[in-house]
Structures are given as structure tokens and as C-alpha cells.
Motif scaffolding. Structure first.
Motif, PDB file in Angstrom:
ATOM      1  N   ILE A  10       1.288   8.467  -9.776  1.00  0.00           N
ATOM      2  CA  ILE A  10       1.268   8.384  -8.102  1.00  0.00           C
ATOM      3  C   ILE A  10      -0.024   7.359  -7.711  1.00  0.00           C
ATOM      4  CG2 ILE A  10       1.801   9.818  -6.289  1.00  0.00           C
ATOM      5  CD1 ILE A  10       3.213  11.786  -9.286  1.00  0.00           C
ATOM      6  N   ASP A  11       0.655   6.667  -6.282  1.00  0.00           N
ATOM      7  CA  ASP A  11      -0.594   5.785  -6.086  1.00  0.00           C
ATOM      8  C   ASP A  11      -1.171   6.435  -5.235  1.00  0.00           C
ATOM      9  OD1 ASP A  11       0.914   5.918  -4.210  1.00  0.00           O
ATOM     10  OD2 ASP A  11       1.365   3.435  -4.588  1.00  0.00           O
ATOM     11  N   GLY A  12      -1.891   6.024  -3.926  1.00  0.00           N
ATOM     12  CA  GLY A  12      -2.855   6.091  -2.664  1.00  0.00           C
ATOM     13  C   GLY A  12      -1.969   5.717  -1.446  1.00  0.00           C
ATOM     14  N   THR A  13      -0.377   5.277  -1.796  1.00  0.00           N
ATOM     15  CA  THR A  13       0.326   4.712  -0.426  1.00  0.00           C
ATOM     16  C   THR A  13       0.537   5.701   0.577  1.00  0.00           C
ATOM     17  OG1 THR A  13       1.687   2.788  -1.630  1.00  0.00           O
ATOM     18  CG2 THR A  13       1.605   3.588   0.708  1.00  0.00           C
ATOM     19  N   GLU A  14      -0.137   5.808   2.623  1.00  0.00           N
ATOM     20  CA  GLU A  14      -0.269   6.722   2.583  1.00  0.00           C
ATOM     21  C   GLU A  14       0.919   6.024   3.919  1.00  0.00           C
ATOM     22  OE1 GLU A  14      -4.419   6.311   4.051  1.00  0.00           O
ATOM     23  OE2 GLU A  14      -4.718   7.721   2.581  1.00  0.00           O
ATOM     24  N   PRO A  15       1.842   7.599   4.480  1.00  0.00           N
ATOM     25  CA  PRO A  15       1.083   9.058   4.419  1.00  0.00           C
ATOM     26  C   PRO A  15       2.307   9.108   3.036  1.00  0.00           C
ATOM     27  CG  PRO A  15       2.808   8.377   6.232  1.00  0.00           C
ATOM     28  CD  PRO A  15       2.984   6.617   5.483  1.00  0.00           C
ATOM     29  N   THR A  16       2.872   8.464   2.677  1.00  0.00           N
ATOM     30  CA  THR A  16       3.960   9.134   1.761  1.00  0.00           C
ATOM     31  C   THR A  16       3.696   7.837   0.077  1.00  0.00           C
ATOM     32  OG1 THR A  16       5.717   9.515   3.193  1.00  0.00           O
ATOM     33  CG2 THR A  16       6.208   9.647   0.827  1.00  0.00           C
ATOM     34  N   GLY A  36      -6.095   2.362 -18.056  1.00  0.00           N
ATOM     35  CA  GLY A  36      -6.932   2.502 -16.740  1.00  0.00           C
ATOM     36  C   GLY A  36      -5.677   0.850 -15.660  1.00  0.00           C
ATOM     37  N   PHE A  37      -6.652   0.945 -14.209  1.00  0.00           N
ATOM     38  CA  PHE A  37      -6.112  -0.049 -13.668  1.00  0.00           C
ATOM     39  C   PHE A  37      -6.816  -0.247 -11.959  1.00  0.00           C
ATOM     40  CE2 PHE A  37      -4.597   2.609  -9.540  1.00  0.00           C
ATOM     41  CZ  PHE A  37      -4.373   4.556 -10.173  1.00  0.00           C
ATOM     42  N   ASP A  38      -6.192  -0.858 -11.630  1.00  0.00           N
ATOM     43  CA  ASP A  38      -6.949  -1.382 -10.463  1.00  0.00           C
ATOM     44  C   ASP A  38      -6.582  -0.936  -9.566  1.00  0.00           C
ATOM     45  OD1 ASP A  38      -8.259  -2.696  -8.575  1.00  0.00           O
ATOM     46  OD2 ASP A  38      -7.348  -4.391  -8.727  1.00  0.00           O
ATOM     47  N   GLY A  39      -7.412  -0.258  -8.924  1.00  0.00           N
ATOM     48  CA  GLY A  39      -7.360   1.556  -7.848  1.00  0.00           C
ATOM     49  C   GLY A  39      -7.309   0.826  -6.288  1.00  0.00           C
ATOM     50  N   SER A  40      -7.949  -0.898  -6.316  1.00  0.00           N
ATOM     51  CA  SER A  40      -8.227  -1.249  -4.883  1.00  0.00           C
ATOM     52  C   SER A  40      -6.572  -1.884  -4.910  1.00  0.00           C
ATOM     53  CB  SER A  40      -9.399  -2.214  -5.143  1.00  0.00           C
ATOM     54  OG  SER A  40      -8.658  -3.561  -5.649  1.00  0.00           O
ATOM     55  N   SER A  41      -5.671  -1.905  -5.603  1.00  0.00           N
ATOM     56  CA  SER A  41      -4.670  -2.787  -5.349  1.00  0.00           C
ATOM     57  C   SER A  41      -3.529  -1.238  -4.772  1.00  0.00           C
ATOM     58  CB  SER A  41      -3.783  -3.960  -6.171  1.00  0.00           C
ATOM     59  OG  SER A  41      -5.126  -4.325  -6.064  1.00  0.00           O
ATOM     60  N   THR A  42      -3.998   0.153  -5.193  1.00  0.00           N
ATOM     61  CA  THR A  42      -2.948   1.223  -5.178  1.00  0.00           C
ATOM     62  C   THR A  42      -3.699   2.361  -3.751  1.00  0.00           C
ATOM     63  OG1 THR A  42      -4.441   2.725  -6.469  1.00  0.00           O
ATOM     64  CG2 THR A  42      -2.730   0.965  -7.387  1.00  0.00           C
ATOM     65  N   GLN A  44      -6.451   3.355  -3.891  1.00  0.00           N
ATOM     66  CA  GLN A  44      -7.002   4.718  -4.299  1.00  0.00           C
ATOM     67  C   GLN A  44      -8.790   4.127  -4.721  1.00  0.00           C
ATOM     68  OE1 GLN A  44      -3.881   5.092  -7.015  1.00  0.00           O
ATOM     69  NE2 GLN A  44      -3.527   6.821  -6.993  1.00  0.00           N
ATOM     70  N   ALA A  45      -9.617   2.614  -4.159  1.00  0.00           N
ATOM     71  CA  ALA A  45     -10.477   3.004  -5.254  1.00  0.00           C
ATOM     72  C   ALA A  45     -10.710   1.691  -4.292  1.00  0.00           C
ATOM     73  CB  ALA A  45     -10.684   2.367  -5.808  1.00  0.00           C
ATOM     74  N   THR A  46     -11.857   1.348  -4.311  1.00  0.00           N
ATOM     75  CA  THR A  46     -12.609   0.197  -2.959  1.00  0.00           C
ATOM     76  C   THR A  46     -13.283  -0.840  -4.341  1.00  0.00           C
ATOM     77  OG1 THR A  46     -15.228   1.058  -3.489  1.00  0.00           O
ATOM     78  CG2 THR A  46     -13.673   1.145  -1.519  1.00  0.00           C
TER      79      THR A  46
END
Ligand code: ADP
Ligand code: MN
Ligand code: MN
Ligand code: MN
Length: 337
Positions: A10-16, A36-42, A44-46
Motif C-alpha cells: 500500500i503506497d503513500g498516495t494522498e488522500p487515498t 525493497g522499492f523506490d519510495g520516492s516514486s510512491t 513514501q520517501a525522498t
């Protein structure tokens, strides 16, 4: 032979938040570990500290690929200390279940959703530039002019059964192009695992049907039903006596509780909980037997049997099942302990 594991998170897309997944090929007999994955594309990270850990949490057969292939729902963890990522809502559900496992909480979630025409972005069954006839004939209907997308729904149900999910039913809903599946009764963590995998399977299968799936709470403004995720809940005590049923309903209306719960019940709750279309207003709390205009319904059969479960009708279709199951478990089980 090599096999494929689909790592789902589940990613970090806002608001849902949305679902992401990628494929790992494993050698015969090799067990799928952390990835692992690239959180800067979801979201979820910088970019300068982009790695997010995927920790396998729930695994089932992949009913689409078949064979030895599997689906793995993952928790997201921080690389720094392997603690839950801020967007990881499953960890709190695990903690709630651990705290109250002696009360044996059980959930049945009714996931409503809407099929969208990819060109018009309106629900399937809405003619281009116009409207279908008013609501009435579509709920649990049958026939070409009433029903849109049944082949996909049948495929999805088969896939859920083949994956071993606790799918307990499906039905066509009140608005054209709107459907529902139910998951349960299962515990606080399992219900989230199964709803998220069932959502994944639905989106995935819809790709080949040329429709988009939406869990938006109010896909059509005006006199059209919104989409919810009614939450049926019981503990061992509620399955045995009516006093516990009433105490559970009361606990959800205790001072501060309605506001706390609505924050975790999905985006756009005010748009859907208007007091019309089988809802109670978002700023009022009520419960009642058989009452589909109440926040919490005690099913008729439950009042008759003097035991069973309650239905919280407030959660939106776009709610995170881990979040609402955590809220429900913590609030009701604390009141019943
Ligand atoms: P509705 O009449 O509101 O449309 P549904 O049949 O769609 O109800 O959904 C009812 C859900 O309640 C099902 O998912 C079922 O598994 C669940 N359920 C049944 N008994 C219990 C129980 N004791 N505790 C929790 N959930 C339950
Ligand atoms: Mn239902
Ligand atoms: Mn429904
Ligand atoms: Mn319901």
C-alpha cells in the motif's frame, strides 16, 4: 521450475492510498524474503533516501497466474531501524488483535465499488452525455439494461475463492455499474489482508475488461447512492448475549468516539453521509434495530436471536480496512473488557 511472487504493498498516495506491486522470480524451493522499492516514486520517501523495505506479511496462491505462483501482501518498513513506515497501517491492526485476542473479534466487510467507463469516466451503464433511469431496478437486478460488468464480477469471485480468501458473497448495488463483495467473518488483521488482496485482484482483472474500478465514496453527485464499506463486527460476548450488543453500539457513540472513528473511515465522508441514500448524517450518531438510516444497525435477526453482531454503516468504500478494524477493535473491546 522458477516461480513468480507478486509483492504487493500500500503506497503513500494522498488522500487515498493505492496498491502497488512488482514481480520477483524465485528459484524452485526458494522462499520469498524481504525486498525493497523506490519510495520516492510512491510518496513514501525522498529521492536522497529512497529505499523502503517490503516485509512479507500475508501470502496466498496467485489465482490469475496459477501453478506455484503466489501473491505476497507486504508491510512497509523503514530502512533505518526496520520499524513500520508511517503509511504502514497493518502494524497497528496486529497490535490491536494481540491486545484483545481473548475477545475473539470478528469482522465482515462489505466492499462496495463502481466500474467506470474509461472514456467518459462515468459509471458503466451511464450513457454518454446522459443518465440512465432512476435508481430502483438495479440493486440485485438481472438483465442487460440493468446490469453492467457481471463477467468481471464472476471472474473476480472465482479468483478470490481460488486464492483462499474468505469471500462470503457478492451483489449488484443500487446505482448502475456499482457492485459489492463481502469478506468475512475473519479477525482484525485477516479482514484487512483479504480485502486488500481482493481489491488487487479486482483492479488486475479489470485491466482486461476495459473498465476502471473506483472505490470513491461518492462517484456521482446528486441522487445516486454513494459507495460504502459497511463493517459488521462481533466479539465472543456479542455472539453470546444481547447486553454485549447494546454495550458495543453504545461504545461507538461515547463522547469523542464518533469524531475519532470518522477520521479513519475514509476520504469524503461528509459527501456520502448526508442523511439520505440509506445513511445517517456524519455529524449525528444513532443506532437501531433494522435501521438503515442509523449510523449503526442491529440486524433484525440479531434482535430476534438476542445475540450476533452489529453493523457500522459509516465507513466509506475508500477506507483502509486495517484502520477501521483497528478503531473498531480498540473501541468496542476496551468497552467490553
Ligand atoms: P447487508 O444485509 O448489510 O447487505 P451482507 O450480507 O452484505 O449484509 O454482509 C454481512 C456480513 O456480515 C458478511 O460479510 C458476513 O460474513 C458478516 N457476518 C456475519 N456474521 C457475523 C458476525 N457474527 N460477526 C461479524 N461479521 C459477521
Ligand atoms: Mn451488503
Ligand atoms: Mn451494499
Ligand atoms: Mn450492509
Amino acid at each position: 521450475m522458477a516461480y513468480r511472487a507478486e509483492y504487493i504493498w500500500i503506497d503513500g498516495t494522498e488522500p487515498t492510498p493505492e496498491i502497488r506491486s512488482k514481480t520477483r522470480i524465485l528459484a524452485d524451493g526458494e522462499t520469498p524474503g524481504i525486498w525493497g522499492f523506490d519510495g520516492s516514486s510512491t510518496n513514501q520517501a525522498t529521492g536522497d533516501n529512497s529505499d523502503v523495505v517490503l516485509q512479507p506479511a500475508f501470502q496466498c496462491p496467485d489465482p490469475i497466474r496459477g501453478g506455484d505462483n503466489i501473491l505476497i501482501l507486504c508491510e512497509t518498513l523503514l530502512t533505518t531501524d526496520m520499524s513500520p513506515h508511517p503509511t504502514n497501517t497493518r502494524a497497528a491492526a496486529v497490535a490491536a488483535l494481540e491486545t484483545y485476542s481473548d475477545q475473539e473479534p470478528l469482522f465482515g466487510l462489505e466492499q462496495e465499488y463502481t466500474l467506470l467507463d474509461p472514456i467518459t469516466q462515468w459509471p458503466s451503464g451511464f450513457p454518454p452525455g446522459g443518465y440512465p433511469g432512476p435508481q430502483g431496478p438495479y440493486y440485485c437486478g438481472v438483465g442487460y439494461l440493468k446490469i453492467h460488468g457481471r463477467d468481471l464480477i464472476e471472474e473476480h469471485t472465482t479468483a478470490c475463492i481460488d486464492a483462499g480468501l474468505a469471500i462470503s458473497g457478492t451483489n449488484a448495488e443500487v446505482m448502475p455499474g456499482q457492485w459489492e463483495f463481502q469478506i468475512g467473518p475473519v479477525d482484525t488483521v485477516t479482514v484487512g489482508d483479504h480485502v486488500w488482496i481482493a481489491r488487487y485482484l479486482l483492479y488486475r482483472l479489470a485491466e482486461a475488461h476495459g473498465v476502471e474500478v473506483s472505490i470513491a465514496a461518492k462517484p456521482m453527485k446528486g441522487d445516486w447512492n454513494g459507495a460504502g464499506m459497511h463493517t459488521n463486527f462481533s466479539t465472543k460476548a456479542m455472539r453470546e448475549n444481547y447486553d454485549a450488543i447494546i454495550a458495543a453500539a453504545e461504545s461507538l457513540g461515547a463522547p469523542g468516539k464518533p469524531e475519532e472513528h470518522l477520521l479513519g473511515y475514509g476520504v469524503g465522508i461528509e459527501e456520502r453521509l448526508t442523511g439520505a441514500h440509506e445513511t445517517q448524517r456524519y455529524d449525528q450518531f444513532s443506532y437501531g434495530v433494522s435501521d438503515r438510516g442509523a449510523s449503526v444497525r442491529i440486524p433484525w435477526q440479531v434482535a430476534k436471536d438476542q445475540k450476533g453482531y452489529i453493523e457500522d454503516r459509516r465507513p466509506n468504500a475508500n477506507a483502509d480496512p486495517y484502520v477501521l478494524a483497528t478503531l473498531m477493535t480498540n473501541t468496542v473491546c476496551a468497552a467490553l473488557s
